[in-house]
Design a protein around this motif. Structure first.
Motif, short mmCIF file in Angstrom:
data_model
loop_
_atom_site.label_atom_id
_atom_site.label_comp_id
_atom_site.label_asym_id
_atom_site.label_seq_id
_atom_site.Cartn_x
_atom_site.Cartn_y
_atom_site.Cartn_z
N ASN A 80 5.77 4.75 -8.10
CA ASN A 80 4.80 5.15 -9.11
C ASN A 80 3.48 4.48 -8.74
N MET A 81 2.44 5.26 -8.60
CA MET A 81 1.17 4.73 -8.11
C MET A 81 0.65 3.62 -9.02
N HIS A 82 0.19 2.54 -8.37
CA HIS A 82 -0.56 1.55 -9.14
C HIS A 82 -2.04 1.96 -9.12
N ASP A 83 -2.88 1.15 -9.76
CA ASP A 83 -4.27 1.56 -10.00
C ASP A 83 -5.03 1.88 -8.71
N ALA A 84 -4.88 1.02 -7.69
CA ALA A 84 -5.64 1.24 -6.46
C ALA A 84 -5.19 2.51 -5.75
N GLN A 85 -3.88 2.77 -5.74
CA GLN A 85 -3.37 3.98 -5.11
C GLN A 85 -3.82 5.22 -5.87
N ARG A 86 -3.79 5.15 -7.19
CA ARG A 86 -4.22 6.29 -7.99
C ARG A 86 -5.72 6.54 -7.81
N GLN A 87 -6.50 5.47 -7.68
CA GLN A 87 -7.93 5.63 -7.47
C GLN A 87 -8.20 6.34 -6.14
N LEU A 88 -7.46 5.97 -5.11
CA LEU A 88 -7.62 6.65 -3.82
C LEU A 88 -7.23 8.12 -3.94
N PHE A 89 -6.15 8.40 -4.65
CA PHE A 89 -5.71 9.78 -4.85
C PHE A 89 -6.80 10.59 -5.56
N ASP A 90 -7.37 10.01 -6.61
CA ASP A 90 -8.37 10.73 -7.40
C ASP A 90 -9.70 10.90 -6.67
N GLU A 91 -10.07 9.93 -5.85
CA GLU A 91 -11.38 9.93 -5.21
C GLU A 91 -11.31 10.33 -3.74
N MET A 92 -10.20 10.90 -3.32
CA MET A 92 -9.97 11.20 -1.91
C MET A 92 -10.98 12.20 -1.36
N HIS A 93 -11.49 11.89 -0.17
CA HIS A 93 -12.33 12.79 0.60
C HIS A 93 -11.49 13.24 1.79
N ASN A 94 -11.98 14.16 2.60
CA ASN A 94 -11.17 14.55 3.75
C ASN A 94 -11.17 13.46 4.83
N LEU A 95 -12.26 12.66 4.93
CA LEU A 95 -12.28 11.51 5.82
C LEU A 95 -12.45 10.25 4.97
N ASN A 96 -11.49 9.33 5.06
CA ASN A 96 -11.46 8.15 4.20
C ASN A 96 -11.31 6.89 5.03
N VAL A 97 -12.20 5.91 4.82
CA VAL A 97 -12.05 4.61 5.46
C VAL A 97 -11.86 3.58 4.35
N ILE A 98 -10.81 2.77 4.49
CA ILE A 98 -10.39 1.87 3.42
C ILE A 98 -10.41 0.44 3.93
N LEU A 99 -11.30 -0.37 3.39
CA LEU A 99 -11.35 -1.80 3.66
C LEU A 99 -10.58 -2.48 2.53
N LYS A 100 -9.60 -3.29 2.88
CA LYS A 100 -8.65 -3.73 1.85
C LYS A 100 -8.30 -5.20 1.98
N ALA A 101 -7.76 -5.75 0.91
CA ALA A 101 -7.08 -7.03 0.95
C ALA A 101 -5.63 -6.80 1.38
N ARG A 102 -4.95 -7.87 1.70
CA ARG A 102 -3.57 -7.79 2.15
C ARG A 102 -2.65 -7.31 1.02
N GLN A 103 -1.63 -6.54 1.39
CA GLN A 103 -0.57 -6.11 0.47
C GLN A 103 -1.08 -5.30 -0.72
N ARG A 104 -1.91 -4.30 -0.45
CA ARG A 104 -2.42 -3.46 -1.53
C ARG A 104 -1.68 -2.12 -1.62
N GLY A 105 -0.70 -1.88 -0.74
CA GLY A 105 0.17 -0.71 -0.88
C GLY A 105 -0.38 0.60 -0.36
N PHE A 106 -1.44 0.56 0.43
CA PHE A 106 -2.03 1.82 0.89
C PHE A 106 -1.17 2.50 1.96
#
Length: 504
Positions: free
Chosen positions: A35-61
């Motif tokens: 079940n998506m947590h907030d960060a995953q759901r935000q990526l799903f909702d704001e997804m572009h066709n090209l996505n670059v994700i700078l992240k902290a460790r263990q964020r589930g992407f």
């Protein structure tokens, strides 16, 4: 009939499928429905066709992206999806845990419609002619979905593989298909840094994205609710209190429990903290990279407020320390020694110019600030090389008014690196005038041995080497004379973020 229509509607909704159909193992090793947590759901909702994700460790992407691509393959025919991991063992683990395991635990009715046609450790090909694979290279074929995992590490450790991703894998995906590039930061070098910076610029300026522009996503540690610790037993030292106040000024208002967690985690991570758990995008790229020689020492200097604006005292001679890049960058540090303190007050580098250009640059600074020069430290080969004019570098410098002091070559570069580390303990660096020099020190790192999967005991030569070598040259050549007392006394220093020394 209404119940059947409801089921059809649910299975037609990808968001519903992703939150109800797939089983994963959580961080505690338990089988749970994803079940998506907030960060995953935000990526799903704001997804572009090209996505670059700078992240902290263990964020589930990685988990989310694999399920997103697996779902597209299960419920659509003729889809090709691929993931590039930075090592083969990582590729096999991603495939086993985040693709094959969720597929094997789908309802039997779904698997009966799209059974697997193969059985290996890196690719799942389904009966509907859709498939997903994980590898360290994806050059052939055409993909509708591409995921590049830990691209920052690939760029830092495997530059040849990064070039292959850039020229090969990214060209297997049509401009209207979907790409995910995600990673923690690994210094200010390589294609991942370039993509992030370009995408951040477009985001900050509000430019409309085309299908060929990357969209920037940032996922800091403080957005994750699990990163907290009961505050009562943790002391927030003044340096951490100042850091948290700086974050608050940037709009990041941490709770006491978040502050407590950060302090304790930083005790474990030390110089790696801001890379693994960044609070801001700038911080992520300013942090130490893996294998960096001076990461812990620069972290200590920052915590001690020794990365701070510095005065240029006209009563104290300014020494220079050089690295001569015969085919690349020439670098010059400007230094004043005040008591036991070594102050790195300015830095200059460039390439493609004759030696007179660099002498002119330091003379401009001399005229601007009104100081006098002390010794000029040059590497051992200053007496060995000739310029296009037929003169040696040494003689040319003499003619330009610079009397070079030749620093003998050390038999082992690690001896010079250790001398640099010792000197850092009594050093202060101006982060504004020496901005590029600090970048060099942060990015100076060991060479990676791809075959043995470990760092070699020698430096990796890249754009950061010349600035770091010029710094090391001073550590190897400078012998502390009788202490020179400052013309003026200086009192407390303010923050490393841009405060200056105040006369006492």
């Amino acid at each position: 009939m209404a119940e059947f229509a409801k089921v059809v509607d649910q299975f037609s909704d990808q968001l519903w499928r992703l939150n109800n159909l797939y089983v994963i193992t959580d961080e505690h090793g338990r089988r749970v429905t994803f079940n998506m947590h907030d960060a995953q759901r935000q990526l799903f909702d704001e997804m572009h066709n090209l996505n670059v994700i700078l992240k902290a460790r263990q964020r589930g992407f990685t988990t989310f992206i694999q399920l997103f691509m697996l779902d597209a393959c299960v419920f659509n025919s003729d889809v090709r999806a691929g993931t590039i991991a930075h090592t083969l063992p990582d590729a096999q683990v991603i495939f086993r845990d985040k693709i094959r395991f969720p597929y094997d635990n789908l309802p039997e009715g779904i698997k009966g419609i799209v059974p697997p046609l193969n059985d290996n450790t890196t690719e799942l090909l389904l009966a509907n002619n859709s498939g997903v694979r994980v590898s360290t290279s994806l050059r052939s074929g055409t993909l509708q979905y591409l995921h590049v995992s830990e691209y920052g590490k690939i760029c830092a450790k495997f530059p040849d593989k990064a070039r292959e991703v850039k020229s090969g894998a990214l060209n297997t995906v049509d401009k209207d298909q979907i790409v995910f590039i995600e990673s923690t930061a690994e210094g200010q070098d390589g294609h991942f840094f370039e993509i992030c910076q370009a995408a951040r610029t477009r985001k900050n300026t509000g430019d409309k994205l085309t299908p060929m522009d990357f969209k920037f996503h940032f996922s800091p540690w403080w957005e994750d609710r699990k990163y907290s610790l009961a505050a009562g037993a943790v002391e927030i030292t003044p340096s951490y209190a100042e850091y948290f106040a700086k974050l608050k000024g940037l709009g990041v208002n941490l709770t006491p429990d978040q502050q407590a967690w950060y302090v304790k985690k930083a005790e474990q991570q030390q110089g790696d903290m801001k890379r693994e758990f960044p609070s801001t995008p700038d911080e992520a790229f300013e942090a130490a990279i893996e294998g960096a020689y001076y990461s812990d020492h620069l972290t200590r200097m920052e915590m001690d407020k020794r990365l701070t604006r510095l005065p240029i005292d006209t009563g104290i001679p300014v020494m220079t320390s050089w690295d001569l890049g015969w085919n690349d960058t020439n670098s010059v540090w400007l230094i004043q020694v005040v008591g036991r303190e070594i102050r790195w007050i300015d830095y200059y580098e460039n390439n493609g110019y004759e030696i007179s250009h660099y002498v002119n640059e330091i003379n401009k600074r001399k005229a601007q600030h009104g100081f006098t020069f002390g010794a000029h430290y040059f590497p051992h080969d200053v007496t060995n090389n000739q310029l296009n004019n037929g003169k040696s570098v040494f003689d040319t410098l003499i003619g330009l008014g610079i009397n070079p002091e030749r620093v003998p070559r050390v038999s082992n570069v690690n001896d010079g690196i250790n001398a640099t580390r010792r000197m850092m303990g009594q050093s202060l660096i101006d982060p504004v005038r020496c901005e590029q020099g600090l970048k060099c020190l942060r990015n100076y790192r060991k060479e990676w041995d791809e075959d043995r999967a470990c760092f070699r005991d020698k430096p990796y030569h890249n754009w950061a080497s010349n600035g770091a070598d010029a710094f090391r040259n001073f550590a190897q050549g400078y012998v502390e004379p009788t202490i020179i007392q400052p013309r003026l006394r200086y009192g407390s220093r303010s923050t490393s973020g841009g405060g200056s020394w105040q006369s006492a």
